[in-house]
Design a protein around this motif. Structure first.
Motif: not given
Length: 146
Positions: A86-87, A105-107, A143-145
């Motif tokens: 989470l950013s 949310v980056r998953h 985007r990926p984490p």
């Protein structure tokens, strides 16, 4: 990640002009205190703040969003668990003069369940935005984490 919010007294002094009253400084102090506490809670939820100064400045302009922000971050962390990143960032629209706080949310992997969960959380808080002075969006940038 450490956030170094401004010292309360320094914020009051920097915001006071000769026409400002002591009461306005006290109001600013209360807002700054709540913001510092909110940042601590965000960090305990493992919410990234890549540009904490930008988020702080936005929330100082729209302090009523802080009360909404924390429950949404908590619900999002609970729903997606620790494997999602989470950013919290300030989004600036490149085409028009508009900005707002965004929780990305980056998953690790994206499927239709990710967007469905985001929409469900968003639906739960959107009505509460109506009376707020600023804007807040929960979304993903796929985007990926990091």
């Amino acid at each position: 990640m450490s956030v170094n919010p401004p010292i309360i007294e320094a914020v009051c002094e920097s915001r006071l002009s000769p026409d400002d009253s002591k009461e306005e400084c006290q109001d600013s102090t209360v807002v700054t205190f709540h913001l510092q506490r909110a940042f601590s809670q965000l960090l305990s939820l493992e919410v990234r703040l890549p540009q904490p100064g930008e988020v702080r400045d936005y929330l100082l302009r729209y302090p009523d969003l802080t009360d909404l922000l924390l429950p949404v971050c908590e619900a999002t962390r609970q729903r997606f668990g620790s494997h999602a990143q989470l950013s919290l960032e300030v989004y600036r629209d490149p085409e028009i003069e508009d900005e707002y706080v965004t929780l990305y949310v980056r998953h690790p992997e994206y499927d239709k369940c990710v967007m469905k969960a985001i929409k469900e959380i968003r639906t739960a808080y959107e009505a509460k935005l109506a009376g707020k002075s600023g804007w807040f969006l929960l979304t993903t940038d796929f985007r990926p984490p990091r």
